[in-house]
Design a protein around this motif. Structure first.
Motif, PDB file in Angstrom:
ATOM      1  N   ARG A  75       1.167  -3.217  -7.171  1.00 17.48           N
ATOM      2  CA  ARG A  75      -0.169  -3.691  -6.787  1.00 17.48           C
ATOM      3  C   ARG A  75      -0.083  -5.063  -6.123  1.00 17.48           C
ATOM      4  NH1 ARG A  75      -1.227  -2.303 -12.231  1.00 17.48           N
ATOM      5  NH2 ARG A  75      -2.176  -0.246 -12.477  1.00 17.48           N
ATOM      6  N   ARG A  76       0.681  -5.957  -6.723  1.00 18.22           N
ATOM      7  CA  ARG A  76       0.820  -7.305  -6.170  1.00 18.22           C
ATOM      8  C   ARG A  76       1.436  -7.266  -4.776  1.00 18.22           C
ATOM      9  NH1 ARG A  76       3.129 -11.396 -10.825  1.00 18.22           N
ATOM     10  NH2 ARG A  76       1.558 -11.023 -12.443  1.00 18.22           N
ATOM     11  N   CYS A  77       2.481  -6.463  -4.613  1.00 19.93           N
ATOM     12  CA  CYS A  77       3.151  -6.373  -3.311  1.00 19.93           C
ATOM     13  C   CYS A  77       2.230  -5.755  -2.262  1.00 19.93           C
ATOM     14  CB  CYS A  77       4.446  -5.571  -3.432  1.00 19.93           C
ATOM     15  SG  CYS A  77       5.737  -6.392  -4.400  1.00 19.93           S
ATOM     16  N   PHE A  78       1.427  -4.770  -2.667  1.00 18.21           N
ATOM     17  CA  PHE A  78       0.491  -4.167  -1.726  1.00 18.21           C
ATOM     18  C   PHE A  78      -0.550  -5.188  -1.286  1.00 18.21           C
ATOM     19  CE2 PHE A  78      -3.479  -2.038  -0.686  1.00 18.21           C
ATOM     20  CZ  PHE A  78      -3.065  -1.148   0.292  1.00 18.21           C
ATOM     21  N   ASP A  79      -1.088  -5.942  -2.231  1.00 21.21           N
ATOM     22  CA  ASP A  79      -2.108  -6.943  -1.895  1.00 21.21           C
ATOM     23  C   ASP A  79      -1.563  -8.024  -0.967  1.00 21.21           C
ATOM     24  OD1 ASP A  79      -3.933  -5.602  -3.449  1.00 21.21           O
ATOM     25  OD2 ASP A  79      -3.702  -6.909  -5.197  1.00 21.21           O
ATOM     26  N   ALA A  80      -0.254  -8.262  -1.030  1.00 23.45           N
ATOM     27  CA  ALA A  80       0.360  -9.302  -0.193  1.00 23.45           C
ATOM     28  C   ALA A  80       0.767  -8.800   1.188  1.00 23.45           C
ATOM     29  CB  ALA A  80       1.579  -9.893  -0.906  1.00 23.45           C
ATOM     30  N   LEU A  81       0.635  -7.495   1.440  1.00 18.99           N
ATOM     31  CA  LEU A  81       1.008  -6.947   2.747  1.00 18.99           C
ATOM     32  C   LEU A  81       0.099  -7.497   3.841  1.00 18.99           C
ATOM     33  CD1 LEU A  81       1.596  -3.144   2.018  1.00 18.99           C
ATOM     34  CD2 LEU A  81       3.345  -4.826   2.640  1.00 18.99           C
ATOM     35  N   ASP A  82       0.637  -7.584   5.055  1.00 18.19           N
ATOM     36  CA  ASP A  82      -0.208  -7.894   6.201  1.00 18.19           C
ATOM     37  C   ASP A  82      -1.170  -6.739   6.426  1.00 18.19           C
ATOM     38  OD1 ASP A  82       0.973  -6.113   8.635  1.00 18.19           O
ATOM     39  OD2 ASP A  82       2.593  -6.759   7.304  1.00 18.19           O
ATOM     40  N   GLU A  83      -2.278  -7.022   7.060  1.00 19.11           N
ATOM     41  CA  GLU A  83      -3.346  -6.028   7.191  1.00 19.11           C
ATOM     42  C   GLU A  83      -2.906  -4.764   7.930  1.00 19.11           C
ATOM     43  OE1 GLU A  83      -6.663  -4.021   6.572  1.00 19.11           O
ATOM     44  OE2 GLU A  83      -6.171  -5.944   5.662  1.00 19.11           O
ATOM     45  N   PRO A  84      -2.167  -4.858   9.050  1.00 17.30           N
ATOM     46  CA  PRO A  84      -1.760  -3.609   9.722  1.00 17.30           C
ATOM     47  C   PRO A  84      -0.881  -2.723   8.844  1.00 17.30           C
ATOM     48  CG  PRO A  84      -1.541  -5.479  11.214  1.00 17.30           C
ATOM     49  CD  PRO A  84      -1.840  -6.046   9.857  1.00 17.30           C
ATOM     50  N   THR A  85       0.045  -3.322   8.106  1.00 11.23           N
ATOM     51  CA  THR A  85       0.906  -2.512   7.243  1.00 11.23           C
ATOM     52  C   THR A  85       0.106  -1.912   6.098  1.00 11.23           C
ATOM     53  OG1 THR A  85       2.786  -3.938   7.779  1.00 11.23           O
ATOM     54  CG2 THR A  85       3.021  -2.498   5.874  1.00 11.23           C
ATOM     55  N   ARG A  86      -0.817  -2.701   5.538  1.00  8.54           N
ATOM     56  CA  ARG A  86      -1.640  -2.204   4.432  1.00  8.54           C
ATOM     57  C   ARG A  86      -2.474  -1.009   4.893  1.00  8.54           C
ATOM     58  NH1 ARG A  86      -3.198  -7.012   2.614  1.00  8.54           N
ATOM     59  NH2 ARG A  86      -5.198  -7.060   3.683  1.00  8.54           N
ATOM     60  N   THR A  87      -3.023  -1.087   6.086  1.00  5.77           N
ATOM     61  CA  THR A  87      -3.833   0.015   6.618  1.00  5.77           C
ATOM     62  C   THR A  87      -2.980   1.252   6.856  1.00  5.77           C
ATOM     63  OG1 THR A  87      -5.307  -1.587   7.670  1.00  5.77           O
ATOM     64  CG2 THR A  87      -5.389   0.679   8.486  1.00  5.77           C
ATOM     65  N   TRP A  88      -1.766   1.034   7.360  1.00  5.51           N
ATOM     66  CA  TRP A  88      -0.852   2.146   7.638  1.00  5.51           C
ATOM     67  C   TRP A  88      -0.429   2.850   6.349  1.00  5.51           C
ATOM     68  CZ3 TRP A  88       4.629   2.297   6.697  1.00  5.51           C
ATOM     69  CH2 TRP A  88       5.303   3.329   7.337  1.00  5.51           C
ATOM     70  N   VAL A  89      -0.085   2.092   5.320  1.00  4.41           N
ATOM     71  CA  VAL A  89       0.278   2.682   4.031  1.00  4.41           C
ATOM     72  C   VAL A  89      -0.923   3.421   3.438  1.00  4.41           C
ATOM     73  CG1 VAL A  89       1.014   2.204   1.665  1.00  4.41           C
ATOM     74  CG2 VAL A  89       2.091   0.986   3.579  1.00  4.41           C
TER      75      VAL A  89
END
Length: 685
Positions: A75-89
């Motif tokens: 969860r912590r690592c996901f929240d720290a992702l940049d927005e484009p990567t978070r959207t892609w995942v």
């Protein structure tokens, strides 16, 4: 959505979409339709909830997953992702959720266990990645080294330093264009992992206007992290055998108010603590106290001392997932290199080549800078000097001159690790590749499947030196000394050698000099594969036959006794009769009869047995690949089972015969040679 799903004759999915996000959704949905049971097992493993449907045998893992905070770290690592990567995942997760119910209807395991498909969260792929790789750096080996130092002596701490049970490795090699028939590079290899059914790698093609990539995906994770070919650049990895996780001995106490405190270099400090409940099918639930100190989560809770685990993603809130979409868009070696600059876990050796003649051979990942003692043993949390101070930077790299080999041995990553694989596989691959300067993709199969066992030499040398043997023992000795050292499934001499080797291992392990290690420390059963003496002796046998605490005369005596034991009752069947595939499955099928295998632990064809314990092979090539940079359509690949994880599906195990023979299937890239799967068929395949 404008998603198109095609299949080749092996049922391998080729996906096409309007953009990268639709494509990520398609990858998630197709994986859910093909492998719903596998995905849900992995999700529950990451959350520590498998015992709820698999029963008491799964409790140990669930307790560890809870204590190690795998889901929370994800969860912590996901929240720290940049927005484009978070959207892609997130698009991948939406696809999984869109296909999971239909996939579950095709998978009888759900009904058999009473499991209802759940819902994936945006962070679930990161949790799956963490749970899949948390043991890759082999931190339990530090528990073993402590055990050796306490029982045998500090001078023997690294006596058993080798590729030990529970670790994982791979072969990989890059051949530059001046040594191939086409003038373009070839990249080939095979990741060695615990063989699981369904397989841990998924062959797939991902195409949209931005890119068109074939490769091997990890089910539950978007993109192609480990092995891929974009048409102009290809990459592959092996385990670097780096040490990047630390264990701390913790002293804990409770305050009058029931709070937990931990002793650090600056005195007692509050630790975070709460209780979770592991539900267990057919048994009482298990309460787990989850404690985290300033070092990390407590994974072993002992009566006097606890042990905490410090691992990079928990500290940095980074897993390196931004690398994944960047790899898909790569066009050159420089693009791959930049993509891996942000990689974190696990730490890998990376090779890449492009159609312009560029090559890459480097290490990628996060290895903390700290005291050498941290890398060797558990260290006291209350003593100063064991803190982390940034990361190794830059990571090691080397130019490629003709051939580059990666096989978990000492080499490029030596400054980053403690234990590495013996050099046998790396040396053998290099020698095989030196035999030609006109390599083609199909010819690489002969390297993949080489069965020479170089590690047999020390034992055979001792056998040759034995005087005054009885008639039957002399006959066994003479056969072994004439043996070609090939571990082929049909070889009686390979079976004979394996029997003698196993008997030697058991005798060496019983020697008084090592017997003090026979009783393992009272750690959770999950860590026992790293703490069992006989497997440790098996994998360090070369070292123990040429040195160490067992006197030379006793080593010879052990070999003599083993030879006489086997001579009295030699194996009646060839190596493959006992050296059989033994894959892990969350729900094993009692009717499965698995085939015999060529190879052994130190062969290039590394189908690992555990000498002295079992000839069965639970680890081996989880895939094989050859990436051709001249023409991507001339590339080749194979997995142990098939593209589908659904019982009864024609593509569930259709690649197994190919895999057993060492053959590879063609990578199809012409859309006209593929069969489009209509929407109404997606749920009913």
């Amino acid at each position: 959505m404008s998603i198109e799903v095609y299949r080749d004759t092996w049922g391998i999915p080729h996906l096409r979409a309007a953009d990268a996000h639709e494509l990520s959704h398609a990858q998630g949905r197709t994986t859910a339709l093909d492998r719903a049971w596998q995905l849900e097992v992995e999700r529950h493993r990451a959350q520590g909830t498998t015992a709820a449907f698999l029963g008491p045998e799964a409790v140990e893992w669930d307790v560890f997953a809870r204590r190690a905070r795998l889901a929370d770290t994800a969860r912590r690592c996901f929240d720290a992702l940049d927005e484009p990567t978070r959207t892609w995942v997130s698009a991948y997760v939406d696809g999984v959720n869109a296909g999971l119910a239909a996939g579950a209807r095709r998978s009888p395991e759900f009904a058999a266990t009473g499991l209802t498909p759940g819902r994936w969260e945006p962070w679930t792929p990161l949790a799956v990645w963490l749970s899949t790789h948390i043991l890759f750096a082999g931190f339990p080996t530090k528990l073993w080294r402590d055990h050796v130092a306490r029982r045998l002596g500090e001078e023997y701490t690294e006596l058993f330093a080798t590729d030990a049970p529970g670790t994982t490795g791979s072969n990989g090699w890059l051949v530059t264009g001046d040594r191939t028939a086409t003038g373009a590079a070839l990249i080939a290899g095979d990741p060695h992992r615990f063989i699981e059914a369904p397989g841990v790698y998924q062959q797939i093609r991902l195409a949209c206007p931005e890119f068109d990539v074939v490769g091997l995906a990890v089910p539950g994770v978007p993109g192609l992290a480990h092995f891929g070919h974009t048409g102009t650049v290809a990459w592959a990895i092996t385990n670097a055998m780096a040490d990047y996780q630390d264990l701390y001995r913790e002293r804990l106490r409770r305050t009058d108010g029931g709070e937990v405190e931990a002793l650090g270099p600056d005195g007692w400090a509050p630790a975070r603590a709460h209780t979770e409940t592991v539900e267990v099918k057919g048994a009482e639930p298990v309460a787990v106290e989850v404690v985290e100190t300033e070092r990390g989560p407590v994974i072993i809770d002992g009566p006097d001392e606890a042990i905490s685990l410090r691992y990079p993603p928990r500290v940095t809130r980074e897993l390196g997932f931004a690398t994944l979409p960047a790899l898909l868009a790569a066009r050159t070696v420089a693009d791959v290199d930049r993509a891996f600059d942000t990689w974190v876990e696990p730490v890998n050796v990376v090779q890449a080549a492009d159609t312009g003649g560029g090559t890459l051979h480097r290490v990628a990942g996060h290895v903390p800078q700290r005291h050498r003692d941290n890398r060797l043993r558990t260290v006291p949390a209350w003593e100063p000097g064991h803190e982390w101070h940034g990361a190794h930077d830059p990571m090691p790299r080397e130019p490629v001159d003709g051939v580059a080999v990666m096989a978990n041995a000492r080499g490029l990553a030596t400054p980053l690790g403690v234990e590495f694989a013996p050099p046998h596989r790396a040396d053998r691959i290099a020698r095989l590749l030196d035999a030609s300067k006109n390599w083609t993709a199909p010819e690489m199969a002969a390297v993949h499947t080489d069965t020479l066992l170089p590690s047999a030499r020390p034992l055979l040398s001792l056998i040759a030196a034995l005087p005054d043997l009885g008639l039957e023992a002399r006959e066994v000795r003479d056969r072994l000394l004439c043996w070609n050292r090939r571990m082929t499934a049909d070889s009686m001499d390979a079976a004979l050698f394996a029997a003698v080797r196993g008997a030697v291992v058991r005798r060496i392990a019983r020697h008084p000099a090592l017997a003090v290690l026979a009783e393992p420390p009272a750690y959770p059963a999950l860590f026992q594969p790293w703490l069992a003496l006989v497997p440790r002796v098996a994998y360090a046998l070369e070292t123990l036959l040429t040195g160490g605490p067992v006197p030379e005369a006793d080593r010879l005596a052990a070999v003599r006794a083993a030879l006489e034991e086997v001579a009295a009752a030699p194996p009646a069947e060839p190596w493959g009769a006992t050296h059989r595939l033994a894959p892990w499955a969350a729900l094993p099928d009692a009717d499965d009869e698995w085939p015999g295998l060529d190879g052994d632990h130190d062969c290039v064809l590394s189908t690992s047995s555990v000498p002295g314990v079992t000839d069965l092979s639970a680890r081996g090539p989880a895939a094989r690949y050859v990436w051709d940079l001249a023409r991507r359509e001339d590339s080749l690949w194979v997995v142990p089972f098939g593209a589908s994880g659904v019982p009864g599906d024609p593509h569930r195990r259709d690649q197994l015969p190919l895999w057993l023979r060492g053959e590879l299937a063609p990578v199809v890239t012409d859309w006209n040679q593929l069969t489009e799967e209509r929407e109404e068929h997606h749920e009913h395949r």
